[in-house]
Scaffold this motif. Structure first.
Motif, mmCIF file in Angstrom:
data_model
loop_
_atom_site.group_PDB
_atom_site.id
_atom_site.type_symbol
_atom_site.label_atom_id
_atom_site.label_comp_id
_atom_site.label_asym_id
_atom_site.label_seq_id
_atom_site.Cartn_x
_atom_site.Cartn_y
_atom_site.Cartn_z
ATOM 1 N N ARG A 116 -1.117 4.047 2.359
ATOM 2 C CA ARG A 116 -1.066 4.576 0.985
ATOM 3 C C ARG A 116 -0.876 6.100 0.998
ATOM 4 N N ARG A 143 2.114 8.446 -0.548
ATOM 5 C CA ARG A 143 1.989 9.650 -1.379
ATOM 6 C C ARG A 143 2.717 10.830 -0.747
ATOM 7 N N HIS A 167 0.835 -1.214 0.000
ATOM 8 C CA HIS A 167 0.000 0.000 0.000
ATOM 9 C C HIS A 167 0.866 1.258 0.000
ATOM 10 N N ALA A 205 2.127 1.703 -3.519
ATOM 11 C CA ALA A 205 1.087 2.246 -4.415
ATOM 12 C C ALA A 205 1.023 3.762 -4.251
ATOM 13 N N GLY A 206 1.083 4.225 -3.011
ATOM 14 C CA GLY A 206 1.023 5.666 -2.760
ATOM 15 C C GLY A 206 2.231 6.398 -3.338
ATOM 16 N N ASN A 253 -4.785 0.488 5.698
ATOM 17 C CA ASN A 253 -4.154 0.430 4.373
ATOM 18 C C ASN A 253 -4.212 1.792 3.683
#
Ligand code: FES
Length: 576
Positions: free
Chosen positions: A235, A239, A66, A69-70, A231
């Motif tokens: 994420r 970011r 996660h 992904a961020g 999660n």
């Protein structure tokens, strides 16, 4: 796409057009990384403490995905790496022995690699301080993401909490109040999901410290490990770390004195673990903040415990999250003038901006400052001839009547001596005595084990006695409770006065006056001191030797003396 920033540290590796650039990029490409990932975007390390030997961190592979992904969504390039992981339950003799070793792994792994920022995945007790200590000594932009607490334990219609009910059930078994069958059944009911201990033990305390320090995202403290929102938090951290790198917000811009002062008050307001004292001092000394034992006493005074969680209360972390979590507590502190509101946090807002409108949904779980759960519950720092460099007690976990007590010492020279004699019905001890345990400090154990909350003698348990004054140079599990004086410094193995206590001596504890005194004339103590012999360490080679030779006392965070401070992100003698 993040803007190309020539000043990025990773460009020293990936931004080159010579033979070294070739080898740095080419080897990373071996798993299918395209050329455009080397276009000057921030490289984000994901420092993972996943291990099947650390049950509290066993879901960290999923959390790391996660975060990745961020990072990708924000235009960064994530690279996950493992570091030494420390679990409370399986590691012997104690995970604390290895906290400083893990911090060295973290520091060197971050500094030696082409990283611009780091996300630290932390969970079980020692993983949080170890990673924050190591990252502080490098001082890149960093965000900590906690793995989250387990769901509440459920046993025969009641909630049971890790640690806290382990202690109470173990005493029930020893006192004959429950059967072995019931004891085994409870084991399966207590830990039924991923995550760390779900009481306000050390892991939950340190996850709360991460949030209060501003080094974690809002909500970090309490979202259950298996809740989808954990999660989402991971994420969002992925970011945000890309933005932190772009803004050059290094860890030292977050971990300021103000941040530590906020965390100390938050610790008092959540009835947090005594272990936080050692860990926060150690982290502060790495980043360059002169945090002292006295700061805990000074800042904790007048702060009330607002949170009705085990071990001080009855609820668990899952309840805490549903009631509003740490943001609701921070709002109470802020409204009471007990928060440095301008302290910057990793999401780019101040701590007050993050929490000023935090709701509370259950006032039985999170009390208001005007109607606290327990009053004046900051960590009390004791002084006296038994602990000239300090000792601590957590009044919220103690029996109020015992906070002022004078009693006859019953001394155990080591943890082995304690185990040998405590169940002996002939042991000359009653509930007015003061139990004293020696040689369990940083050097003595070694590693400063969580044995300070010595179990009471069975003959007193059977009489219905539930608490006695206990004194040691050890630590105590954050899930434990009782009138327990901890971290006496200097410790017995370093020649502290604790080493000189004999059975039958009188000891006086007065928490209101912050006093702990061995009532033995100085002349007698001098004679005992002349006869005292330093105990031999159990191992004299390898890391154990390095540790015993260099570990500092509890009042200085029990770090290794040569690790205090930071070297920064620069790699000397780099001939590439
Ligand atoms: Fe890992 Fe309690 S054993 S947090």
């Amino acid at each position: 796409m993040a803007k190309k920033t020539p000043a990025l540290r990773s460009a020293q590796w990936f931004g080159r057009d010579d033979i070294y650039g070739f080898l740095y990029r080419s080897w990373v490409k071996n798993r299918g990384v395209p050329q455009d990932q080397f276009d000057g975007r921030p490289v984000i390390g994901i420092c993972n403490t996943h291990s099947e030997l650390v049950p509290c961190n066993s879901h960290f592979r999923a959390i790391a995905e996660h975060v990745k992904a961020g990072v990708l969504e924000a235009g960064g390039f994530p690279l996950e790496f493992p570091v030494m992981s420390l679990g409370e339950t399986l590691l012997r003799p104690t995970a604390m022995l290895y906290r400083n070793l893990a911090s060295m792994d973290v520091e060197e792994s971050i500094r030696a690699n082409p990283l611009d920022g780091v996300v630290l995945l932390v969970g079980c007790d020692k993983t949080t301080p170890a990673l924050l200590m190591g990252a502080s000594s490098v001082d890149l932009p960093s965000i900590a993401v906690s793995g989250g607490p387990m769901l509440s334990g459920k046993y025969r219609g009641t909630d049971i909490g890790s640690g806290t009910n382990t202690w109470s059930m173990s005493e029930d078994l020893r006192a004959g109040r429950i059967t072995l069958k019931e004891f085994h059944e409870a084991e399966s009911c207590m830990h039924r999901s991923h995550g760390h201990c779900m009481t306000m033990g050390t892991a939950s305390t340190m996850a709360s410290m991460v949030e209060a320090l501003g080094v974690g995202m809002p909500g970090n403290a309490a979202i259950p490990a298996v809740d989808a929102r954990r999660n989402v938090l991971a994420r969002m951290a992925g970011r945000r770390i890309v933005g932190l790198v772009g803004e050059n917000v290094t860890l030292s811009k977050i971990l300021t004195r103000q941040a530590f002062e906020n965390a100390i008050r938050a610790n008092a307001a959540i009835g947090g673990s005594t272990n936080a004292v050692i860990h926060l001092i150690a982290i502060a000394r790495r980043i360059g903040v002169d945090l002292r034992l006295e700061d805990w006493d000074r800042l904790g005074r007048g702060v009330h415990c607002l949170v009705n969680l085990m071990p001080s209360g009855k609820y668990l972390m899952e309840d805490f999250y549903y009631a509003g979590g740490l943001p609701a507590v921070l709002r109470e502190l802020g409204e009471a003038g007990l928060l440095h509101k301008d302290a910057l946090t990793v999401n780019g807002a101040t701590i007050w901006d993050n929490n000023r409108e935090a709701p509370c949904w259950n006032r039985d779980v999170i009390h208001a400052q005007k109607k606290p759960f327990k009053k004046n519950t900051g960590i009390a720092v004791l002084r006296g001839n038994l602990c000239p460099d300090g000792a601590i007690i957590k009044p919220s976990a103690a029996t109020p009547e015992l906070l002022r007590h004078r009693g006859r010492a019953v001394v155990f020279e080591s943890i082995e001596d304690f185990h040998r004699r405590i169940d002996d019905s002939a042991l000359d001890i009653d509930e007015t005595c003061v139990m004293v345990l020696k040689n369990c400090g940083p050097k003595g154990y070694p590693g400063m084990a969580e044995v300070g909350n010595m179990p009471l003698p069975p003959k007193l348990l059977k009489k219905g006695i539930t608490d006695m004054v206990r004194i040691s140079d050890a630590r105590m599990s954050g899930t434990a409770y009782g009138t327990v004086v901890l971290h006496a410094a200097p410790e017995a193995a370093a020649g502290g006065t604790l080493a000189l206590v004999e059975t039958g001596d009188l000891i006086e504890l007065d928490v209101a006056k912050r006093k702990l005194q061995l009532l033995v004339p100085e002349k007698t103590l001098a004679k005992r001191r002349a006869k005292w012999k330093k105990p031999k360490p159990p191992l004299t080679r390898g890391y154990w030797k390095l540790y015993v030779d260099h570990v500092l006392q509890a009042d200085q965070g029990a770090d290794l003396d040569f690790l205090v401070g930071k070297s920064g992100a620069f790699v000397p003698r780099d001939n590439h």
